[in-house]
Design a protein around this motif. Structure first.
Motif, PDB file in Angstrom:
ATOM      1  N   PRO A   1       0.814  -1.220   0.000  1.00 50.03           N
ATOM      2  CA  PRO A   1       0.000   0.000   0.000  1.00 50.03           C
ATOM      3  C   PRO A   1       0.846   1.268   0.000  1.00 50.03           C
ATOM      4  O   PRO A   1       0.491   2.238  -0.674  1.00 50.03           O
ATOM      5  CB  PRO A   1      -0.806  -0.126   1.290  1.00 50.03           C
ATOM      6  CG  PRO A   1      -0.881  -1.581   1.558  1.00 50.03           C
ATOM      7  CD  PRO A   1       0.393  -2.170   1.029  1.00 50.03           C
ATOM      8  N   GLN A   2       1.984   1.249   0.722  1.00 46.04           N
ATOM      9  CA  GLN A   2       2.837   2.450   0.736  1.00 46.04           C
ATOM     10  C   GLN A   2       3.377   2.750  -0.654  1.00 46.04           C
ATOM     11  O   GLN A   2       3.396   3.895  -1.097  1.00 46.04           O
ATOM     12  CB  GLN A   2       4.033   2.266   1.693  1.00 46.04           C
ATOM     13  CG  GLN A   2       3.662   2.144   3.148  1.00 46.04           C
ATOM     14  CD  GLN A   2       3.488   0.683   3.539  1.00 46.04           C
ATOM     15  OE1 GLN A   2       2.796  -0.077   2.849  1.00 46.04           O
ATOM     16  NE2 GLN A   2       4.104   0.274   4.641  1.00 46.04           N
ATOM     17  N   GLU A   3       3.830   1.688  -1.346  1.00 43.11           N
ATOM     18  CA  GLU A   3       4.380   1.897  -2.691  1.00 43.11           C
ATOM     19  C   GLU A   3       3.288   2.377  -3.639  1.00 43.11           C
ATOM     20  O   GLU A   3       3.513   3.254  -4.479  1.00 43.11           O
ATOM     21  CB  GLU A   3       4.991   0.586  -3.205  1.00 43.11           C
ATOM     22  CG  GLU A   3       6.274   0.205  -2.490  1.00 43.11           C
ATOM     23  CD  GLU A   3       6.697  -1.225  -2.756  1.00 43.11           C
ATOM     24  OE1 GLU A   3       7.892  -1.448  -2.949  1.00 43.11           O
ATOM     25  OE2 GLU A   3       5.838  -2.134  -2.767  1.00 43.11           O
ATOM     26  N   GLN A   4       2.101   1.812  -3.474  1.00 39.04           N
ATOM     27  CA  GLN A   4       0.996   2.242  -4.337  1.00 39.04           C
ATOM     28  C   GLN A   4       0.649   3.700  -4.069  1.00 39.04           C
ATOM     29  O   GLN A   4       0.265   4.434  -4.974  1.00 39.04           O
ATOM     30  CB  GLN A   4      -0.225   1.357  -4.102  1.00 39.04           C
ATOM     31  CG  GLN A   4      -0.014  -0.051  -4.627  1.00 39.04           C
ATOM     32  CD  GLN A   4      -1.308  -0.826  -4.725  1.00 39.04           C
ATOM     33  OE1 GLN A   4      -2.317  -0.320  -5.172  1.00 39.04           O
ATOM     34  NE2 GLN A   4      -1.271  -2.070  -4.305  1.00 39.04           N
TER      35      GLN A   4
ATOM     36  N   LEU B   1      -4.853   1.008 -12.949  1.00 41.89           N
ATOM     37  CA  LEU B   1      -3.501   0.913 -12.401  1.00 41.89           C
ATOM     38  C   LEU B   1      -3.269  -0.518 -11.903  1.00 41.89           C
ATOM     39  O   LEU B   1      -3.994  -1.016 -11.054  1.00 41.89           O
ATOM     40  CB  LEU B   1      -3.335   1.895 -11.227  1.00 41.89           C
ATOM     41  CG  LEU B   1      -2.009   1.816 -10.474  1.00 41.89           C
ATOM     42  CD1 LEU B   1      -0.864   2.311 -11.335  1.00 41.89           C
ATOM     43  CD2 LEU B   1      -2.070   2.611  -9.181  1.00 41.89           C
ATOM     44  N   LEU B   2      -2.288  -1.182 -12.499  1.00 39.02           N
ATOM     45  CA  LEU B   2      -1.966  -2.554 -12.094  1.00 39.02           C
ATOM     46  C   LEU B   2      -0.522  -2.593 -11.637  1.00 39.02           C
ATOM     47  O   LEU B   2       0.354  -2.054 -12.309  1.00 39.02           O
ATOM     48  CB  LEU B   2      -2.128  -3.532 -13.258  1.00 39.02           C
ATOM     49  CG  LEU B   2      -3.508  -3.699 -13.883  1.00 39.02           C
ATOM     50  CD1 LEU B   2      -3.422  -4.706 -15.017  1.00 39.02           C
ATOM     51  CD2 LEU B   2      -4.505  -4.165 -12.857  1.00 39.02           C
ATOM     52  N   THR B   3      -0.282  -3.217 -10.493  1.00 41.49           N
ATOM     53  CA  THR B   3       1.094  -3.313 -10.014  1.00 41.49           C
ATOM     54  C   THR B   3       1.398  -4.746  -9.619  1.00 41.49           C
ATOM     55  O   THR B   3       0.506  -5.495  -9.249  1.00 41.49           O
ATOM     56  CB  THR B   3       1.303  -2.447  -8.757  1.00 41.49           C
ATOM     57  OG1 THR B   3       0.485  -2.945  -7.711  1.00 41.49           O
ATOM     58  CG2 THR B   3       0.968  -1.005  -9.016  1.00 41.49           C
TER      59      THR B   3
ATOM     60  N   SER C   1      -7.403  -6.520  -4.656  1.00 42.96           N
ATOM     61  CA  SER C   1      -6.441  -5.445  -4.419  1.00 42.96           C
ATOM     62  C   SER C   1      -5.053  -5.984  -4.062  1.00 42.96           C
ATOM     63  O   SER C   1      -4.069  -5.280  -4.211  1.00 42.96           O
ATOM     64  CB  SER C   1      -6.941  -4.524  -3.307  1.00 42.96           C
ATOM     65  OG  SER C   1      -7.009  -5.250  -2.107  1.00 42.96           O
ATOM     66  N   ASP C   2      -4.965  -7.228  -3.606  1.00 41.06           N
ATOM     67  CA  ASP C   2      -3.652  -7.783  -3.310  1.00 41.06           C
ATOM     68  C   ASP C   2      -3.036  -8.502  -4.509  1.00 41.06           C
ATOM     69  O   ASP C   2      -1.854  -8.800  -4.512  1.00 41.06           O
ATOM     70  CB  ASP C   2      -3.730  -8.804  -2.160  1.00 41.06           C
ATOM     71  CG  ASP C   2      -4.153  -8.143  -0.878  1.00 41.06           C
ATOM     72  OD1 ASP C   2      -3.789  -6.969  -0.700  1.00 41.06           O
ATOM     73  OD2 ASP C   2      -4.863  -8.773  -0.081  1.00 41.06           O
TER      74      ASP C   2
END
Lengths: 299, 302
Positions: A210-213, A233-235, B71-72
């Motif tokens: 979450p911090q990086e996002q 947005l995909l990470t 979300s994960d």
């Protein structure tokens, strides 16, 4: 970034394992204590683990090729996964012995030179584990972190032995030794669980933290003020690399040239905010309503 | 999300049947082993227990793999199938090491005589029958749904056919007094299983490492030729997760055309790719034709 220097840390781990094996075998030769011999054999597992970490790190640093267009970084997760399993196995062995000793308490064996050798080996392992952990955190290498935790397992085991002897000496209650050992085993098990979980998540293409996002979001919000919109947005985390892809919505009357220019700037800003990130953008006209449709994974 | 729910259901059903088959085999071998006191059948029960573990892993991975992205896990949960195949590889390796150990022990001690009763034949023949039907059903479902977890389980069941056949051969030979046939044949089977492990493991590791599926780059290049307005494509990157394919493509367009035009071309390109490659997700990065590749862009990957 060239990460080949990371293998130097594994050489350190190999050296530590060899030193421990030699120390413990030497002590066994002098005293004939079976406990020391089995300790020496356990250190061989450390050596094998370090060799595997070396092999995986060597693969991970290879540049992308035709068969692995996203690089080889994920190889690191294999070594951390196996190290996690080894740590878990060690914890199970300690817990087993602890329960057995709890049920049939035995008088403690005299440690003498054995204690001396264990303390030296523990100190060596502790120092090397510390160096590996800080390098692992700094260069975001889960291989080094996992190897560090593996070495720390040995440190904890020795602490349990010494602590157990001390506790028994103070209280005279023999069973305290196995209680201490069991508590240590549970703590090691927790470490193993965390490492295995992280490795599996990495292999499962888990998204960034979450911090990086949030960092990415703050870069994007700078552009939002200029009337550019974002979606999809995909990470994902690929060991030391971060992968980010995003759709950029700009006014439809922009030329391809200008829109591409904006997209490149966004990519550069994200890369600057989060190092080792591979960014991929797709540009779309903001007016077209189909632009905003998030494409489901399966269709 | 228009994923075919019946497909998910069918994958789960096939996996669940395998779990039940493994429970049945383990249970009946254990029961007969305890009743007759035959060590051979008891060790077969232990082997089936390993199959049960494998079948359970497969069932859970099939359940997880088709969960939608969350979300994960922005890219879905498909990779769990490949992880499950890797676990199967380990279980198979354990099985083959165990077979080698048993066979070597018998050969070295010369204690090759095995007890033969009617029950031995019943257990072995029925487990061959069950393994055969399960591996067929699993392989069929694996091919239809492109599921590596089911494929690995199918391979696992089919190696059991081999090892049970060896046991059967051993039983028959023992009846005629050839006691050495059993351990020697067992060694051969163990070698076959190790070979299968290597292939299965390599496939799983390839996908887990984001290896490129062989032919998609050419397929995409070919499709691009038929899209009007695309001047060229480059940097095609492909990776897989379970049955899902992820594609990244850089396309070159006329720099002075508007974005609306570019968007239309990209969408057409994407649609054509979807028609050719099922369960794929395409990400297109549009660039003006005269663009000189930015050296920094690839920095992250070098």
């Amino acid at each position: 970034m060239n990460r080949s220097f990371l293998t130097r840390y594994i050489w350190l781990s190999i050296a530590a394992a060899l030193t421990t094996i030699i120390l413990k075998t030497g002590a066994w030769y002098m005293t004939g204590s079976v406990g020391l011999l089995s300790d020496a054999l356990e250190s061989i597992i450390n050596l094998l683990a370090a060799l595997m970490a070396m092999a995986m790190l060597r693969i991970a640093i290879l540049p992308p090729d035709k068969n692995h267009e996203f690089g080889h970084g994920k190889a690191e997760y294999f070594s951390s996964f196996v190290e996690g399993l080894l740590i878990m196995f060690a914890a199970a062995c300690i817990a087993y012995t602890a329960v057995e000793r709890f049920l049939n308490p035995q008088p403690l064996e005299k440690l003498g030179i054995g204690l001396f050798v264990s303390v030296i080996a523990t100190i060596i392992n502790f120092i090397v584990a510390g160096i590996l952990l800080s390098a692992g955190k700094k260069y975001r290498s889960i291989t080094l972190e996992a190897d560090s935790h593996h070495l720390m397992t040995d440190v904890w085991t020795s602490v349990a032995v010494i602590g157990g002897v001390g506790a028994v000496g103070l209280t005279g209650w023999l069973k305290l030794d196995s209680i201490v050992a069991f508590a240590v085993a549970m703590n090691i098990l927790r470490t193993a669980y965390k490492i295995i979980r992280r490795s599996v998540e990495g292999l499962m293409d888990a998204s960034l933290s979450p911090q990086e996002q949030e960092t990415i979001e703050s870069v994007l919000s700078g552009y939002r003020k200029q009337g550019i919109q974002f979606h999809a947005l995909l990470t994902r985390q690929g060991a030391s690399r971060r992968f980010v892809s995003v759709h950029v919505l700009v006014p439809g009357n922009f030329s391809v040239h200008d829109a591409h220019h904006i997209a490149e700037n966004i990519e550069k800003d994200i890369r600057n905010a989060l190092r080792d990130t591979v960014v991929f953008t797709h540009i779309e006209p903001v007016e077209d309503e189909i632009s905003l449709d998030d494409i489901p994974l399966d269709r | 999300m228009s994923l075919d729910h019946s497909a998910v259901h069918e994958k789960k059903r096939v996996a669940l049947f395998s779990v039940m088959a493994a429970v049945f085999l383990t249970g009946s071998k254990l029961l007969i082993g305890l009743l007759t006191g035959s060590l051979g059948i008891l060790s077969e029960a232990l082997h089936s227990c390993l199959d049960l573990v494998a079948a359970i892993i497969t069932y859970f991975s099939v359940r997880i793999s088709d969960k939608p992205a969350d979300s994960d896990h922005h890219f879905g949960h498909g990779k769990v199938e490949n992880l499950s195949a890797l676990m199967e590889t380990f279980l198979l390796l354990i099985t083959s090491v165990w077979i080698i150990h048993e066979a070597a022990h018998r050969l070295m001690t010369g204690n090759v005589k095995i007890e033969v009763t009617v029950w031995s034949y019943i257990v072995v023949i029925s487990s061959i029958a069950v393994d055969f039907s399960r591996s067929r059903a699993l392989m069929k479902a694996a091919k239809i749904h492109n599921s590596q977890a089911l494929e690995a389980d199918a391979i696992h069941f089919s190696t059991d056919i081999w090892s049970s056949s060896v046991v059967l051969l051993g039983l028959v030979c023992s009846n005629f007094g050839f006691y050495y046939a059993d351990p020697v044949a067992a060694l051969f089977v163990a070698l076959i299983v190790i070979y299968v492990c290597f292939i299965l493991g390599k496939k799983a590791v390839d996908v887990l490492l984001d290896g490129a599926p062989a032919d998609y780059v050419e397929v995409v290049e070919k499709i691009a030729e038929n899209v009007r307005g695309l001047t060229s494509v480059h940097d095609i990157k492909a990776r897989m997760a379970g049955a899902d394919v992820f594609l990244e493509v850089c396309v070159h367009l006329n720099p002075s055309s508007t974005l609306e035009e570019a968007h239309r071309i990209s969408h057409e390109f994407e649609k054509l790719i979807h028609e050719k490659i099922s369960r794929c997700r395409v990400h297109i990065h549009q660039e003006p034709e005269e663009c000189i590749p930015d050296p920094e862009k690839t920095e992250g990957l070098l």
